[in-house]
Each structure stands twice: as structure tokens, then as C-alpha cells.
Design a protein around this motif. Structure first.
Motif, mmCIF file in Angstrom:
data_model
loop_
_atom_site.group_PDB
_atom_site.id
_atom_site.type_symbol
_atom_site.label_atom_id
_atom_site.label_comp_id
_atom_site.label_asym_id
_atom_site.label_seq_id
_atom_site.Cartn_x
_atom_site.Cartn_y
_atom_site.Cartn_z
ATOM 1 N N UNK A 268 21.017 -66.668 -8.373
ATOM 2 C CA UNK A 268 19.593 -66.652 -8.043
ATOM 3 C C UNK A 268 19.072 -68.058 -7.762
ATOM 4 N N UNK A 269 19.616 -69.053 -8.452
ATOM 5 C CA UNK A 269 19.181 -70.433 -8.200
ATOM 6 C C UNK A 269 19.575 -70.847 -6.781
ATOM 7 N N UNK A 270 20.800 -70.506 -6.377
ATOM 8 C CA UNK A 270 21.211 -70.821 -5.000
ATOM 9 C C UNK A 270 20.316 -70.110 -4.007
ATOM 10 N N UNK A 271 19.971 -68.884 -4.339
ATOM 11 C CA UNK A 271 19.108 -68.116 -3.454
ATOM 12 C C UNK A 271 17.729 -68.780 -3.338
ATOM 13 N N UNK A 272 17.217 -69.285 -4.466
ATOM 14 C CA UNK A 272 15.942 -69.995 -4.435
ATOM 15 C C UNK A 272 16.042 -71.267 -3.590
ATOM 16 N N UNK A 273 17.133 -72.001 -3.778
ATOM 17 C CA UNK A 273 17.292 -73.262 -3.050
ATOM 18 C C UNK A 273 17.459 -72.999 -1.556
#
Ligand code: MOS
Length: 756
Positions: free
Chosen positions: A648-653
Motif C-alpha cells: 500500500x505504501x508503494x501504491x501511495x507513492x
């Protein structure tokens, strides 16, 4: 400030998390969302529901002289029309600013038109169709005053604050001496446009009164704060208001504070004693919903013979409304990124006939870094240096503005990781050197990313039951960023339980405040509160066990306790443990309830500057005759403290970088110079990226441990991706074509014939 600091101990509770945190879990609400079972605000249809549609002002400034209320009212199905003549009073003047974080609201308080698109009446009907037709039949007439549109429409003034309460100017060192000492002096002017948030889910509300109790279904990023504001406007205690916001289809800053249309729907529901639904049409999403204010920025950089900055000066003029103030704090992007002995920033503002701007996707950092990163490349070019090398020579080892050390800063590692993965080392220094097989110009550009790590007040509650299950609650908000998942992971780890034994609740005003899902601080704050609540349960369990002669933990006193797999351990001593089940069984209680708050040690807040960092590298290809740009590759590396959920963090970034691409090449709202309406108020005319616009996109997260930023070491990933990316694309276009475009978004017309 002195260069030496006495060593400072990390937060004692720089905690280990359990086996849930760090897992790339798929979002738990994903199936419900893609199958349509997730209930968004406008999906609610209580018994007796009425539909509301507001009529919008068709002029930029003046007065409504007539509304054909009779015609609208005689339309079948129309129930009531709210106008300034008959609308019920509010307990708080909508033109007041009752809260540090509040705006003047357009709620039919008088017949003044402040901007095109402002609500001027509300039509309530049995059906959406009847309300829509009723609004059309109002056929307003106006007394029109000349529109003040654009930057040149009014006098510049010096605002007393920018953003939300930030100082409008800053000076460090002697800026004139810095410029005088420069070997190379560059000046860069950059313009950024009006942008609207345009979440996929338009603003919507279903309001229902029951006596003096109010129930609201409305997407909100700050449920407890907003509940208090709604209660204030309607003169009821906050606990009388129930606000449900289980899902948001994006917010981007526009769904935190109440807006006029929401107040109008609540008024109508009270007046008519029936539930009222109001959902904005897409064109109304370019009206009374805030937006990112346009800027005009100028940067003057001085550089010495070694490529080190001697002066960094950043001025920004922001556009705000005629009746309220939010100034995009763009120049503040130059306060914390690059080292310079002299830094001066300043903001000015101009009033225009448009709705009041507000925070939108890295407010200030996005627009400001879009200009700063271009200015840095222009200065690098003047000094004959590679853009990355130039940034490394100006690397800030301590916070340029405050002089404080960073709580952590792995930007150097971000540069290295992203540059290597991108293949930056083979970049020719001069522009216009690379072509692909199809004859398109190829260019490579980069930008640095930065975003602060705010902490908001947030609370949570944890209940551990004797059957080994738990309930963790905080009124947090999932705007699509994945809070339902990442916060649940932290919640489960706080009690050392597998995720399937933990029920996690959020998105409802009956729960403890989850703070703001904004400022990229939600995981740190709501997550911190959840972890503390679980810790409070463990502390109480430990007390029980420690006092129990039959427990292996007897006499452990107030040693810290940790939990794994349903057992309580003395922190740091694996040989002493007791199971939750045995503690409950011997004690006889049914459950233990704990409470917790988000925290940052005051000492650490005082001693350190706290930011997430990153670097984005972009490749563009430009058709030399058509001027068409494609961003063919982007690589971003980010250091943002502890990552709770890598997927999810990669998706946010990635999402942030895509919004950066959008800023660079797509988004701009254009106001008609006479009537002030947004001429491209739909997705045909207001462009956002589609899949075809986003080609190679890679995210690297750089390991970073930050024992100071907060007990969990979480920094936040929501907004940083947009910073740096805009400039990286502008710089890549310059490198491809030799053209430096100074106005965003960069268009075909800026690049057509670049090969001539
Ligand atoms: Mo954001 S602009 O902090 O929702």
C-alpha cells in the motif's frame, strides 16, 4: 545553533512491531469496493428521502436580483426552495471563522455573488430529476459587477499567513551578500494553475434529523473535528451528531472541513423534517469545494565557482478569493531542502472572483517544488554541472531554515538507489542529445522530494476479550489510501495477535478521534494511538499477572510487557511469559479495555527537523514536430521511516508520482475572463492521467529507522510523491528539447516544432 548536540536517547518505546506490520497485505476493503458492496455516502437511501440540488451563480460578482421561485415550486415533485429569504438561521455566522482550521462558507447568507458556481438557492424535491429541473427553472437574474479574474485583476498585498497559519516570509543570512558573492546568478519564473481536487467520489451528504439529533452520511477526512463544526453551525452538542464515513472515494484535502452545500442539505433536512441527500455533479466539483490556488513564483539562485549555493531566494504570489484567504505556501518549499548560507522567502497574494482555495495534495510543497526543482536545474546548467551532482553539492546535512538536525534523512541513499536503477550515469550533460528509434527527442530529468511529518491529536480504544479476540477502534478515515488495512495491521500487532482475531473499526464519530487523514500523517497518528491503546491493555494484563502468585509473571512489577501469539512476555526476557487465556481464566474478568493517544516526545519535537525525503527520475519522449510528450519512465526512491504495508505504501507513492505527472502535463482549470466560470469543468476538459499516460513507473523504498519522529517511527507516504516529480518532468522536457517551459501544465503548444 551550535553544530554539536549531546547524544539524545531514542524513544524508549521505539517499538518492535509484530508479524502483521511490514507485510504487503492486499487492502482488506478491496473486494467490497470492486464488487460495489462498499457503501459510500450517496449510496444511502433512508426512508422518506428527499433530493437536493443547488443552483449555481452564473456570474463572477454581483447580486442575485430575482429567482423564479414560483416556477420552480410549481414543478411536480419539488417540495421546497431555500433562498437567502427563507433559509433558517445558523448558530454560527458562516462568514465567521470559528476555528483555526475553518473557512468562510457560502450558505445562502445573503444575495451576494462572490464567484461563479457559488450556490444561490437549494431546490429540494421527491426525485433528483425534479430537483434538477427545479434548479433550472429558477432562472436567476443578476446585478452584475465587473469580474476580477486572474493575477492582474487586483492589487498585490502581503498576507499575514500562508497555508494554515504559516509565516509568509523567512530570512536567514544576508541574501544580498549571497547574491553579490555568486559566480553564477540565475532567475527563474514559474507559473502554476488553478487545480481542483476532483476526487472520483464527488462530495455528497445524506442528512437526517431526529429531534435535535443529527445523522450524517458524508465522506470526511477528519470525522471528529468535522462533527464538532457541524454541531456548532446547527447549535447542538457534538454528541448529538453522528457522522458516518466508512469509505471515501478520495479526498485530497477537500473533504476535511464542512462546505456550503453540506450545510444547505442539513438545513433543508431540519426544515422539512425528512432526510435529504445532496451529491455534487462533476461540474459542481469546480465550485464551492476549495481548490489549489494558482501561483506565480520567482527564484533567484546564486552559485559559487564550486557549484555551491550562495543565495536562495524564492518569492511566490498566490491567488485567493475576494472574501477569505488561503495562500498556497509555495515559497516555503525552499526552506528545508537545500543548504545555502542565505535563504529568503516571501509570499504575496491577490484577490480574485473565485471560491476560496484550500489544501490540496501537498499544499505548498507541490507547487513550490515544481518551481524550485526547475530553478535548481537552471542553476546547475549555469555552473556546468550534472543536476544530481549539483544537488549533492548542496545537500543539507541539517535543516536549512532552523539549523536543527534531521531526526533521520536518507535522501542521499534515495538519490543513489533511484539514479542507479534509472541509469542516470549515462545521461549526456547537454540537452537535445538523445533520440529514440522513432526519431523522438528523449530527455532525462530529476527532482528531490520532501514532505513534513506532522502529528495530529488522535486517540484509540482497545478491548481484549477472554476468548482471545480483540476490538480496536479509532474514528480514522480511509480515503482509498489503505487505512483500513495498515491501521488494522498496527492494531493487531499492538496485542500480538493475528489479524483475523482482531476486529478493527473506524470511519464513525462514535469512536475515539482518529485525527486527520491528511498531512500524510494518518498512519503515524491514528496508528500510534492504536498501538498505545493495545499497550495499555498489555500493561493492565501485566499488572493482573504480576499480582497473581499462580502466574509465571508473578512479581514482575511494572516491567514493560510485550505480546506475541496470545502470550504476554516481560519485555526483553523471553523466559517469563503467561498466556492471555490463563491470565483471564484465573482473574475471572471478561475483557480488558485500554486507551491510547498518538504521541511525539516534546524533547524530540524541539530538537529535530522531521521530514520524509525522496528523489524522482523521469524520462520523457517528445515528438519533434507534434510536440506530444510521453513520460516513458519514472523511478522514485523514498525514505519515509517505517513502512507498515509495503504494497500500500508503494501504491501511495506511485499515486503521488502520478499526481505529479498530472500537475506537470495535464491539470489546469481555466476561468472565463468575463463570467468567471470554469470553462473546462468536466473530465473532457480538465485532464487527469489515464493508464495510457503512465508508462514505466517504479518505486523503491529506502530503509530508514527514525527513533525520534514518533514511537512507531512512521513518517508518512501520502503526499511526498507529487513533490519533486513535477520538476523532474519539466527538467526532462528541457533535457529532451532544449526548451524550458515556465508555465504548468506543459502543453503540446509549448513543444510543437521543438525539432525545428
Ligand atoms: Mo491533504 S491536502 O493533507 O488531505
Amino acid at each position: 545553533m551550535s553544530d554539536t548536540h549531546t547524544p539524545i536517547a531514542p524513544t524508549a518505546s521505539h517499538v518492535r512491531l509484530g508479524s502483521n506490520a511490514g507485510q504487503p497485505m492486499t487492502r482488506r476493503d478491496g473486494v467490497a469496493k470492486v464488487t460495489g458492496s462498499a457503501v459510500y455516502a450517496a449510496d444511502n437511501r433512508p426512508e422518506g428521502l428527499l433530493h437536493a440540488v443547488f443552483a449555481s451563480a452564473g456570474i463572477a460578482r454581483g447580486r442575485v436580483t430575482r429567482l423564479d421561485v414560483d416556477a420552480a415550486k410549481s414543478h411536480p415533485g419539488v417540495v421546497e426552495i431555500l433562498t437567502p429569504q427563507n433559509r433558517p438561521p445558523l448558530q454560527i455566522d458562516p462568514d465567521a471563522k470559528p476555528h483555526a482550521f475553518s473557512w468562510r462558507i457560502e450558505a445562502l447568507q445573503d444575495d451576494t455573488v462572490r464567484y461563479a458556481g457559488q450556490p444561490i438557492a437549494l431546490v429540494v424535491a421527491e426525485t433528483l430529476e425534479a430537483a434538477t429541473e427545479g434548479a433550472r427553472l429558477l432562472a436567476p437574474t443578476y446585478e452584475e459587477e465587473p469580474a476580477r479574474i486572474g493575477f492582474d485583476s487586483g492589487a498585490l498585498y502581503e498576507p499575514s499567513a500562508v497555508g494554515i497559519g504559516a509565516a509568509p516570509s523567512f530570512t536567514k543570512g544576508d541574501i544580498d551578500a549571497g547574491h553579490a558573492a555568486a559566480e553564477y546568478s540565475t532567475e527563474t519564473s514559474i507559473e502554476t494553475p488553478i487545480q481542483y481536487h476532483n476526487a472520483m467520489e464527488p462530495h455528497a451528504i445524506v442528512a437526517e434529523w431526529n429531534g435535535d439529533r443529527l445523522t450524517l452520511d458524508t465522506p470526511n477526512q477528519a470525522i471528529i473535528m468535522a462533527r464538532g463544526m457541524f454541531a456548532g453551525y446547527f447549535g447542538v452538542p457534538p454528541e448529538n451528531v453522528t457522522l458516518r464515513s466508512p469509505y471515501l472515494g478520495g479526498g485530497f484535502g477537500s473533504k476535511a472541513i464542512p462546505i456550503g452545500p453540506q450545510l444547505l442539505a442539513i438545513m433543508a433536512a431540519r426544515m422539512l423534517q425528512r432526510p435529504v441527500k445532496l451529491a455534487l455533479r462533476r461540474d459542481q466539483m469546480f465550485g464551492p469545494v476549495q481548490h489549489r490556488g494558482a501561483t506565480r513564483q520567482t527564484l533567484k539562485l546564486g552559485t559559487d565557482v564550486d557549484g555551491r549555493l550562495t543565495a536562495l531566494e524564492h518569492h511566490s504570489t498566490g491567488m485567493t478569493s475576494s472574501f477569505d484567504e488561503f495562500i498556497e505556501p509555495a515559497a516555503n518549499a525552499s526552506l528545508n531542502m537545500y543548504a545555502s548560507p542565505a535563504i529568503a522567502t516571501r509570499h504575496k497574494a491577490v484577490r480574485a472572483d473565485i471560491g476560496t482555495p484550500g489544501p490540496m495534495r501537498a499544499p505548498g510543497e507541490a507547487s513550490g517544488s515544481a518551481a524550485l526543482e526547475c530553478a535548481m536545474d537552471i542553476a546547475a546548467e549555469a555552473a556546468g554541472l550534472d543536476p544530481l551532482e549539483f544537488r549533492l553539492r548542496n545537500y543539507a546535512e541539517t535543516d536549512p531554515a532552523s539549523g536543527k538536525p534531521f531526526s533521520s534523512k536518507a535522501l542521499r541513499e534515495c538519490y543513489a538507489a533511484a539514479a542507479k536503477h534509472f541509469g542516470w550515469a549515462s545521461r549526456p550533460l547537454a540537452p537535445g542529445q538523445m533520440r529514440d528509434d522513432a526519431g523522438r527527442f528523449v530527455g532525462w530529468g530529476m527532482g528531490s522530494c520532501l514532505f513534513p511529518n506532522p502529528m495530529f491529536p488522535a486517540q484509540a480504544r482497545a478491548v481484549l476479550r477472554r476468548d482471545g479476540t480483540a476490538l480496536l477502534e479509532t474514528a480514522g478515515a480511509d480515503m482509498g489510501q489503505g487505512a483500513w488495512t495498515a491501521l488494522a495491521q498496527i492494531a493487531a500487532d499492538s496485542l500480538g495477535l493475528p489479524l483475523d482475531r482482531v476486529e478493527f473499526r473506524a470511519g464513525h464519530s462514535a469512536l475515539p478521534s482518529g485525527g486527520v487523514a491528511g498531512g500524510s500523517g494518518h498512519t503515524a497518528t491514528a496508528g500510534g494511538a492504536l498501538h498505545a491503546a493495545g499497550g495499555d491493555v498489555l500493561r493492565q494484563l501485566g499488572e493482573i499477572a504480576s499480582a497473581d502468585p499462580d502466574s509465571p509473571l508473578f512479581g514482575a512489577g511494572n516491567a514493560g510487557f510485550v505480546a506475541r501469539d496470545g502470550r504476554l512476555y516481560v519485555d526483553g526476557d523471553d523466559s517469563r511469559s503467561d498466556s492471555f487465556a490463563d491470565i483471564f481464566a484465573r482473574n475471572g474478568s471478561a475483557e480488558v479495555t485500554g486507551e491510547g493517544s498518538a504521541s511525539r516526545a516534546a524533547e524530540h519535537a524541539e530538537r529535530f527537523a522531521m521530514y520524509s525525503h525522496g528523489a524522482v527520475f523521469a524520462e520523457v519522449k517528445v515528438d519533434p514536430s507534434l510536440g506530444q510528450v510521453r513520460v516513458t519512465r519514472m523511478v522514485g526512491a523514498f525514505a519515509a521511516g517505517r513502512i507498515i504495508n509495503p504494497k500500500l505504501a508503494e501504491s501511495q507513492l506511485m499515486g503521488g508520482m502520478i499526481w505529479g505527472l498530472s500537475f506537470a502535463l495535464h491539470e489546469a482549470a481555466k476561468q472565463d475572463p468575463r463570467r468567471g466560470h470554469i470553462v473546462n469543468a468536466d473530465f473532457g476538459g480538465y485532464h487527469v492521467p489515464v493508464n495510457a499516460d503512465v508508462q514505466g513507473l517504479e518505486v523503491i523504498t529506502v530503509h530508514e529507522e527514525d527513533p525520534f519522529v514518533n514511537p512507531l517511527g512512521i513518517k508518512g507516504v501520502g503526499e511526498i510523491g507529487i513533490t519533486g516529480t513535477v520538476g523532474a518532468i519539466g527538467n526532462a522536457i528541457r533535457h529532451a528539447t532544449g526548451r524550458r517551459i515556465r508555465s504548468y501544465p506543459i502543453r503540446v503548444r509549448d513543444l510543437v516544432g521543438a525539432g525545428d
